[in-house]
Design an enzyme around this catalytic site. Structure first.
Site, PDB file in Angstrom:
ATOM      1  N   TYR A  74       0.836  -1.212   0.000  1.00 51.98           N
ATOM      2  CA  TYR A  74       0.000   0.000   0.000  1.00 51.98           C
ATOM      3  C   TYR A  74       0.860   1.248   0.000  1.00 51.98           C
ATOM      4  CZ  TYR A  74      -3.977   3.003   0.887  1.00 51.98           C
ATOM      5  OH  TYR A  74      -4.947   3.971   0.772  1.00 51.98           O
ATOM      6  N   PHE A 126      -7.219  19.948 -25.978  1.00 50.84           N
ATOM      7  CA  PHE A 126      -7.578  18.534 -25.966  1.00 50.84           C
ATOM      8  C   PHE A 126      -8.792  18.395 -25.043  1.00 50.84           C
ATOM      9  CE2 PHE A 126      -7.683  14.138 -24.599  1.00 50.84           C
ATOM     10  CZ  PHE A 126      -7.831  13.555 -25.843  1.00 50.84           C
ATOM     11  N   THR A 127      -9.661  17.441 -25.369  1.00 50.26           N
ATOM     12  CA  THR A 127     -10.973  17.334 -24.705  1.00 50.26           C
ATOM     13  C   THR A 127     -10.881  17.308 -23.167  1.00 50.26           C
ATOM     14  OG1 THR A 127     -10.819  14.940 -25.023  1.00 50.26           O
ATOM     15  CG2 THR A 127     -12.049  16.188 -26.686  1.00 50.26           C
ATOM     16  N   ASP A 217       2.047  18.728 -22.045  1.00 48.89           N
ATOM     17  CA  ASP A 217       1.305  17.477 -22.107  1.00 48.89           C
ATOM     18  C   ASP A 217       2.214  16.545 -22.898  1.00 48.89           C
ATOM     19  OD1 ASP A 217      -0.191  15.308 -22.872  1.00 48.89           O
ATOM     20  OD2 ASP A 217      -2.034  16.442 -23.180  1.00 48.89           O
ATOM     21  N   LYS A 260      -0.236   6.033 -24.040  1.00 56.53           N
ATOM     22  CA  LYS A 260       0.236   6.295 -25.397  1.00 56.53           C
ATOM     23  C   LYS A 260       1.728   5.948 -25.470  1.00 56.53           C
ATOM     24  CE  LYS A 260      -3.680   8.849 -25.196  1.00 56.53           C
ATOM     25  NZ  LYS A 260      -4.491   8.932 -23.954  1.00 56.53           N
ATOM     26  N   ARG A 384     -13.261  13.382 -34.762  1.00 53.08           N
ATOM     27  CA  ARG A 384     -12.568  14.468 -34.075  1.00 53.08           C
ATOM     28  C   ARG A 384     -12.962  15.743 -34.808  1.00 53.08           C
ATOM     29  NH1 ARG A 384     -10.133  12.593 -29.086  1.00 53.08           N
ATOM     30  NH2 ARG A 384     -12.342  12.849 -28.827  1.00 53.08           N
ATOM     31  N   PHE A 451     -18.897  13.304 -26.839  1.00 54.88           N
ATOM     32  CA  PHE A 451     -18.548  12.343 -27.887  1.00 54.88           C
ATOM     33  C   PHE A 451     -18.486  10.902 -27.384  1.00 54.88           C
ATOM     34  CE2 PHE A 451     -14.201  12.020 -26.340  1.00 54.88           C
ATOM     35  CZ  PHE A 451     -14.040  13.230 -25.697  1.00 54.88           C
TER      36      PHE A 451
HETATM   37  O1  PLI Z   1      -6.878   9.130 -21.699  1.00 53.78           O
HETATM   38  P1  PLI Z   1      -6.008   9.670 -20.606  1.00 53.78           P
HETATM   39  O2  PLI Z   1      -6.806  10.169 -19.461  1.00 53.78           O
HETATM   40  O3  PLI Z   1      -4.946   8.740 -20.178  1.00 53.78           O
HETATM   41  O4  PLI Z   1      -5.208  10.918 -21.232  1.00 53.78           O
HETATM   42  C1  PLI Z   1      -5.845  12.093 -21.612  1.00 53.78           C
HETATM   43  C2  PLI Z   1      -5.110  12.725 -22.745  1.00 53.78           C
HETATM   44  C3  PLI Z   1      -4.355  13.836 -22.523  1.00 53.78           C
HETATM   45  N1  PLI Z   1      -3.678  14.454 -23.523  1.00 53.78           N
HETATM   46  C4  PLI Z   1      -3.713  13.998 -24.802  1.00 53.78           C
HETATM   47  C5  PLI Z   1      -2.944  14.722 -25.846  1.00 53.78           C
HETATM   48  C6  PLI Z   1      -4.443  12.869 -25.095  1.00 53.78           C
HETATM   49  O5  PLI Z   1      -4.451  12.418 -26.343  1.00 53.78           O
HETATM   50  C7  PLI Z   1      -5.191  12.193 -24.055  1.00 53.78           C
HETATM   51  C8  PLI Z   1      -5.998  11.091 -24.328  1.00 53.78           C
HETATM   52  N2  PLI Z   1      -6.261  10.730 -25.555  1.00 53.78           N
HETATM   53  C9  PLI Z   1      -7.082   9.793 -25.985  1.00 53.78           C
HETATM   54  C10 PLI Z   1      -7.893   8.944 -25.083  1.00 53.78           C
HETATM   55  C11 PLI Z   1      -7.157   9.594 -27.419  1.00 53.78           C
HETATM   56  O6  PLI Z   1      -7.884   8.698 -27.876  1.00 53.78           O
HETATM   57  O7  PLI Z   1      -6.483  10.348 -28.127  1.00 53.78           O
END
Ligand code: PLI
Length: 459
Positions: A74, A126-127, A217, A260, A384, A451
């Site tokens: 933990y 970004f969203t 980011d 990513k 998008r 979306f």
């Molecule tokens: O999906 P998260 O919460 O791990 O990350 C959010 C996020 C932040 N910044 C950027 C540039 C992204 O592309 C992003 C998440 N992107 C998704 C889920 C995508 O499909 O592009």
């Protein structure tokens, strides 16, 4: 196209997941059940899944072995120590707040760094990032160079910040009213466009004069570094690791979605240079994520993440990654299919305005195109455009982004060039009867991040 210009996969396949193609009648049924929203289609009903490159990566044997080294204590997990050291090695930030994914880090950063009414300039929105900024009283301002909003301009480093826009904002609003600059590498919604090192350096110099912090980011940092090595003068002989180190030397911290360029299926972090901010962030991570030594991750997640970060710096890996995406884009371009140019790092973006010129933006051309591509071939993609952009928080009007796109997002180390061919052939076939694509209207519109769960029907 000459395949010899593209590097073969720098890996061999050790475990496979069988996929199958359901027939057109079944796909019609699936699409209707999903309300014409590709987010609502079951994975099993997709033949090639290009919804996202987020969390859909294939891990290496080293990463799978790392899972067995998970220390699920933990508090004080050894995997946290490994991740913390790796983040410091790779990015140069001494303080690490682990989170369940990128948006968890965005939540914490927005809470500690934004005072209500402050501006948060960024290179395109970004969203989830903008959602957290606005929810914490911030006012997002797009300061990306104008060219980024034009799908047809094939110029390098389209993700750069327009320094005049930034300087004007500082002069107009006052440095004290700017929370920080949010700089994304690469810029997802601009088409995966990179930012040049020169621009990062210039942003640093300008903001330093005014005492304004810069947070990156860094979700797709390795792809950005590859573009710098390939296209920016003076970097051809530097390693990806050296380029990444320099990129982040111009930042005060970063939010990261490990899903990513961390080449994992789950995870994220907020990394910081400032001890005081770190202390504030630690107070919040225990409220929203978990103990400061795991945040939202298991020990094994953190181990795989630490290993993945290092793998993303390998030249053969990142070269194959970016060029595989480019291969798909070049095949489409060659057939005259309109795409966002230049081809970015993680995805090929179809330009729905030119693909469906018979549809008005209010008829949701990109959403309709994504739905029809699934129908055509079982290939899942993502809108998008106007749906992702959502509504203005004050006026309630739809944001109307210039870029109205469908993203064909390539997961890391998952698909082969033959899969890319199949996707290209499907898109080309659909383009040949594009007039059949009908516009859509909402039957259910969620208030936040619509979306993900919206439902539509054909007009
Ligand atoms: O999906 P998260 O919460 O791990 O990350 C959010 C996020 C932040 N910044 C950027 C540039 C992204 O592309 C992003 C998440 N992107 C998704 C889920 C995508 O499909 O592009």
């Amino acid at each position: 196209m000459d395949m010899r210009n593209y590097p073969a996969e720098p890996f061999r396949i050790k475990s496979v997941e069988v996929v199958k193609m359901i027939n057109r009648e079944e796909r019609e049924e699936v699409l209707e059940k999903a309300g014409y929203n590709t987010f609502l289609i079951d994975s099993e009903d997709c033949y090639i899944d290009l919804l996202t490159d987020s969390g859909t990566n294939a891990m290496s044997d080293d990463q799978w072995a790392g899972l067995m080294k998970g220390d699920e204590a933990y508090a004080g997990s050894k995997n946290f120590k490994h991740l913390e050291k790796t983040v410091e090695d790779v990015f140069g930030f001494p303080y690490l707040i682990p989170t369940h994914q990128g948006r968890g880090a965005e939540n914490i950063l927005s809470r500690i760094a934004i005072k209500p009414g402050q501006y948060v300039p960024g290179n395109m929105y970004f969203t989830t990032t903008r959602y957290h900024q606005e929810t914490n009283g911030g006012i997002f301002v797009d300061i990306i160079r104008d060219e980024a909003h034009d799908a047809t301009l094939d110029i390098p480093f389209k993700g750069d910040i327009d320094l005049n826009k930034l300087e004007n904002l500082i002069n107009e609003k006052g440095a004290e009213n700017i929370a920080y600059v949010c700089l994304a590498v690469t810029v997802n919604l601009a088409g995966g466009q990179p930012v040049s090192m020169a621009n990062m350096k210039a942003v640093r110099e300008l903001t330093e004069k005014h005492g304004i912090k810069v947070f990156y980011d860094c979700t797709r940092f390795a792809e950005n570094a590859y573009f710098i090595k390939e296209q920016e003068e003076g970097y051809a002989d530097k390693t990806i690791a050296e380029i990444v180190k320099e990129m982040f030397s111009y930042a005060d911290g970063a939010t990261m979605s490990g899903k990513k360029d961390g080449i994992v299926n789950m995870g994220g972090f907020l990394a910081l240079r400032d001890e005081e901010m770190f202390s504030e962030a630690r107070e919040l991570v225990v409220v929203y994520e978990g103990m400061p030594s795991y945040g939202g991750m298991t020990g094994r997640d953190m181990e795989a993440f630490a290993i993945g970060l290092k793998e993303s710096l390998q030249f053969e890996y990142i070269q194959h990654r970016v060029l595989q995406v480019r291969y798909l884009g070049e095949r489409l371009k060659e057939a005259g299919v309109p795409i966002v140019e230049p081809i970015g790092g993680h995805a090929v973006f179809l330009d729905a305005r030119r693909f469906c010129p018979h549809l008005d933006q209010e008829e949701f051309p990109a959403q309709a195109l994504a739905a029809n591509l699934y129908l055509e071939s079982g290939v899942r993609s993502m809108e998008r455009g106007i749906i992702s952009a959502g509504r203005d928080v004050n006026t309630g009007e739809n944001h109307k982004p210039k870029l109205e796109t469908v993203r064909l997002t390539i997961p890391r180390r998952v698909y082969t060039y033959r899969h890319m061919d199949l996707v290209a052939d499907s898109v080309i076939k659909l383009y040949e009867h594009k007039e059949d694509i009908k516009g859509l209207k909402f039957v259910y519109e969620p208030k936040q991040l619509r979306f993900f769960t919206a439902r539509f029907e054909e007009i």
